[in-house]
Motif scaffolding. Structure first.
Motif, short mmCIF file in Angstrom:
data_model
loop_
_atom_site.label_atom_id
_atom_site.label_comp_id
_atom_site.label_asym_id
_atom_site.label_seq_id
_atom_site.Cartn_x
_atom_site.Cartn_y
_atom_site.Cartn_z
N TYR A 127 -20.38 -13.13 -13.87
CA TYR A 127 -19.10 -12.44 -14.02
C TYR A 127 -19.19 -11.38 -15.10
O TYR A 127 -18.62 -10.31 -15.01
CB TYR A 127 -18.02 -13.48 -14.35
CG TYR A 127 -16.64 -12.91 -14.59
CD1 TYR A 127 -16.16 -11.84 -13.87
CD2 TYR A 127 -15.82 -13.49 -15.54
CE1 TYR A 127 -14.89 -11.35 -14.07
CE2 TYR A 127 -14.55 -13.01 -15.77
CZ TYR A 127 -14.10 -11.94 -15.02
OH TYR A 127 -12.84 -11.47 -15.24
N LYS A 128 -20.01 -11.66 -16.14
CA LYS A 128 -20.11 -10.74 -17.27
C LYS A 128 -21.19 -9.68 -17.04
O LYS A 128 -20.96 -8.49 -17.24
CB LYS A 128 -20.42 -11.54 -18.55
CG LYS A 128 -20.56 -10.68 -19.79
CD LYS A 128 -20.61 -11.53 -21.04
CE LYS A 128 -21.89 -12.33 -21.09
NZ LYS A 128 -23.06 -11.44 -21.28
N GLU A 149 -7.61 -8.56 -13.56
CA GLU A 149 -8.61 -9.60 -13.84
C GLU A 149 -8.99 -10.32 -12.55
O GLU A 149 -10.18 -10.57 -12.29
CB GLU A 149 -8.05 -10.61 -14.85
CG GLU A 149 -7.90 -10.11 -16.27
CD GLU A 149 -9.19 -10.22 -17.08
OE1 GLU A 149 -10.25 -10.48 -16.46
OE2 GLU A 149 -9.14 -10.04 -18.30
N HIS A 169 -10.73 -7.62 -20.39
CA HIS A 169 -10.16 -8.65 -21.27
C HIS A 169 -9.42 -8.01 -22.44
O HIS A 169 -8.31 -8.44 -22.81
CB HIS A 169 -11.27 -9.55 -21.83
CG HIS A 169 -12.04 -10.29 -20.78
ND1 HIS A 169 -11.55 -10.50 -19.50
CD2 HIS A 169 -13.26 -10.90 -20.82
CE1 HIS A 169 -12.45 -11.19 -18.81
NE2 HIS A 169 -13.49 -11.44 -19.59
N SER A 189 -21.02 -6.61 -14.39
CA SER A 189 -19.99 -5.61 -14.56
C SER A 189 -20.54 -4.42 -15.32
O SER A 189 -19.81 -3.55 -15.70
CB SER A 189 -18.80 -6.22 -15.32
OG SER A 189 -19.21 -6.70 -16.58
N SER A 245 -16.11 -6.17 -17.74
CA SER A 245 -15.32 -7.40 -17.85
C SER A 245 -14.67 -7.53 -19.22
O SER A 245 -13.49 -7.88 -19.35
CB SER A 245 -16.21 -8.62 -17.58
OG SER A 245 -16.67 -8.63 -16.26
N HIS A 273 -11.09 -7.99 -10.26
CA HIS A 273 -12.46 -7.86 -10.75
C HIS A 273 -13.26 -9.14 -10.48
O HIS A 273 -14.43 -9.09 -10.08
CB HIS A 273 -12.43 -7.56 -12.26
CG HIS A 273 -13.77 -7.26 -12.84
ND1 HIS A 273 -14.53 -6.19 -12.46
CD2 HIS A 273 -14.50 -7.93 -13.78
CE1 HIS A 273 -15.67 -6.17 -13.14
NE2 HIS A 273 -15.67 -7.23 -13.95
N LEU A 274 -12.64 -10.27 -10.64
CA LEU A 274 -13.29 -11.55 -10.37
C LEU A 274 -13.64 -11.67 -8.89
O LEU A 274 -14.72 -12.15 -8.52
CB LEU A 274 -12.36 -12.69 -10.78
CG LEU A 274 -12.93 -14.11 -10.79
CD1 LEU A 274 -14.06 -14.23 -11.79
CD2 LEU A 274 -11.83 -15.12 -11.13
#
Length: 550
Positions: free
Chosen positions: A546-547, A357, A307, A550, A303, A360-361
């Motif tokens: 979410y973090k 993004e 970013h 990954s 993640s 991936h979300l």
């Protein structure tokens, strides 16, 4: 940014196809007006006509007849054409007596070498091209005596070339169009520039009352093949005549430039906001990249890698955007094309990474299970940087035949000024790519954002403190909107009319997107540390999920 001195004058050259040549020679010592008598009068010029046999004839007429119209679409071929044409014109001039005014009327161009008399009282010698060439659309020219300083009397000759078509010089014209005769003015054998008293040209123009356009005098830079307004200005003398003033001598014409529907004052304010925002965004995007490189733990998180990739694309976009106006002022078309291509590539990269993004979300918070993909980050990088490169490669292939990138002019409402930038010269194709590409990504990202937001607010109801949960939920959704580029969708609300509140929001939110992503990364990193010691709210669980997954 709009510069206060940016009034415009356009230099121009053109050529039209033709067949028979008509040559008119006048032997006289004129006062610069170029007036001549009827051929039946004593001492008047003799008119001759001929059907040229162009196999071995080096004349200008034959050179034009043997030219290929397709060369006008190729920059290199067009440069060679212009160079060879001017070599022939200079040979014609050199064969002319220094004490006579001589006129050639050819199918593609009208050419005159005018002997100048400097005994005028106001310091300017008039040349009436409409009388020289018997053409009401030809310009009236006022030559300053300053142009002949340190030149012997034999060199007091002015070359006037009036082109009958602008086909040859539509290269890189973009959305503007030529609305006057293109006129080249030179002092024989001299390079005239930096005049204190500028050359003045009165162009007959059929003016319209269309408030969305602006009449602009500009010159054609024959070295870089770009339009420029340096040292030139435009004055509206009457309803059908524009006065162009310029401190050098080259080909001139009047352009009709499309106006931006933004007032000068608002444009200046938004320019400052954009430049300050892009500067901050570039700095904080750079900080995000630097921290990612230094922090070995951060590099293990997919993640965070996504970013930072988005931050890198924004960094490139911000830097190239801030170079756009500078590159347009150095009169090097290659540099301007490079900057324009870099801006377009980085913009498409930003859109692509925003879509990644969202993807991936979706995998982490919607699909959740069976989301392992081998070489996941490598594949995402190939898409994020490679897909825009393919699109730009295709457009750049088209650029070789139809110029898409280079120096463009922006005219503002109520300013009578233009601003040069490096961007699209022919906006139709790139804009179609930008709008369709962003629209697809925006629709996909909006769908993901709505789905995830529903999950966040539904799960947030189970928390003990509803007020705290609502604040954290809103903060999380706003952060996701920044990552997914939802604020770029404001552009759809400005289509067809000028909405200043939306434009200001667009400038503020999107120019500082790199700063907002930096804040998001800092907040999620802090939340991750707190999660190790305390029970978090459901919103924090979502963010941490979410973090960590990954």
């Amino acid at each position: 940014m709009v510069r206060a001195e940016c009034l415009t004058l356009l230099l121009y050259m053109t050529i039209l196809c033709g067949e028979d040549a008509e040559t008119k020679t006048t032997t006289s010592n004129t006062n610069g007006s170029g007036k001549h008598h009827n051929p039946e009068d004593s001492g008047s010029p003799q008119v001759t006509r001929s059907n040229a046999k162009c196999n071995k004839d080096p004349s200008l007429e034959c050179f034009h007849q043997n030219s290929d119209p397709d060369m006008f679409k190729n920059k290199t071929a067009l440069q060679n054409f212009n160079r060879q044409e001017m070599e022939i014109i200079h040979e014609m001039i050199n064969k002319t007596s220094t004490n006579e005014t001589k006129i050639w009327k050819l199918p593609r161009v009208d050419l005159a070498v005018v002997k100048i008399n400097l005994t005028t009282t106001d310091g300017f010698t008039p040349i009436t091209a409409s009388e020289l060439f018997n053409d009401t659309q030809a310009a009236q020219i006022l030559i300053p005596g300053e142009a002949f300083q340190n030149i012997s009397e034999k060199g007091h000759r002015v070359v006037v070339v009036s082109y009958n078509s602008d086909e040859q010089f539509r290269f890189g014209l973009g959305n503007a169009r030529i609305v006057s005769k293109v006129t080249r003015i030179e002092v024989s054998g001299q390079d005239i520039k930096n005049l204190i008293h500028p050359l003045r040209i009165h162009f007959p123009v059929n003016m319209t009352t269309n408030n969305s356009n602006n009449y602009s005098c500009q010159f054609f830079n024959e070295t870089g093949f770009i339009w420029s307004d340096n040292g030139c200005s435009t004055t509206n003398n009457s309803d059908n005549v524009l006065e162009c003033s310029c401190n050098h001598m080259t080909p001139f014409a009047v352009l009709l430039v499309k106006l931006q529907n933004i007032d000068k004052e608002h444009w200046i304010i938004m320019s400052y906001i954009s430049y300050i925002g892009c500067g901050l965004s570039a700095v904080f995007s750079g900080c995000s990249i630097l921290i990612f490189i230094i922090n070995s733990n951060g590099r293990k998180e997919v993640s965070r890698s996504i970013h930072v990739s988005l931050s890198a694309a924004l960094f490139l976009l911000n830097i190239t955007f801030m170079l756009s106006e500078w590159a347009a002022t150095i009169n090097q078309e290659g540099v301007c094309v490079f900057v324009a291509v870099a801006i377009h590539y980085s913009l498409l990269c930003c859109f692509t990474w925003m879509g990644i993004e969202a993807l991936h979300l979706y995998l982490l918070l919607v699909r959740v299970f069976n989301i392992y993909i081998k070489h996941y980050m490598a594949k995402l990088s190939l898409i994020g940087w490679g897909l825009p490169a393919i699109l730009i490669g295709v457009l750049f292939t088209v650029h070789s035949s139809i110029p898409l990138y280079g120096t463009g002019n922006i005219a503002l409402l109520g300013a009578n000024k233009t601003n040069k930038i490096c961007w699209n010269t022919d906006a139709s194709i790139p804009n179609a790519v930008n709008i369709s590409y962003f629209s697809l990504i925006f629709l996909f990202n909006t769908g993901i954002l709505i789905n995830v937001s529903i999950k966040i607010f539904m799960q947030g109801r189970a928390g003990k403190s509803k007020t705290v949960n609502v604040c954290k939920n809103v903060t999380t959704v706003l952060g996701l909107m920044c990552l997914l580029g939802s604020t770029w969708g404001l552009v759809f609300y400005t289509s067809g009319y000028t909405n200043y509140p939306i434009l200001y929001l667009f400038c503020i939110l999107n120019s500082m997107q790199g700063f907002y992503i930096f804040l998001w990364m800092c907040l999620t990193a802090r939340t991750g540390k707190q999660q190790a010691d305390n029970n978090s709210t459901l919103t924090v669980d979502i963010t941490d999920h979410y973090k960590q997954n990954s």
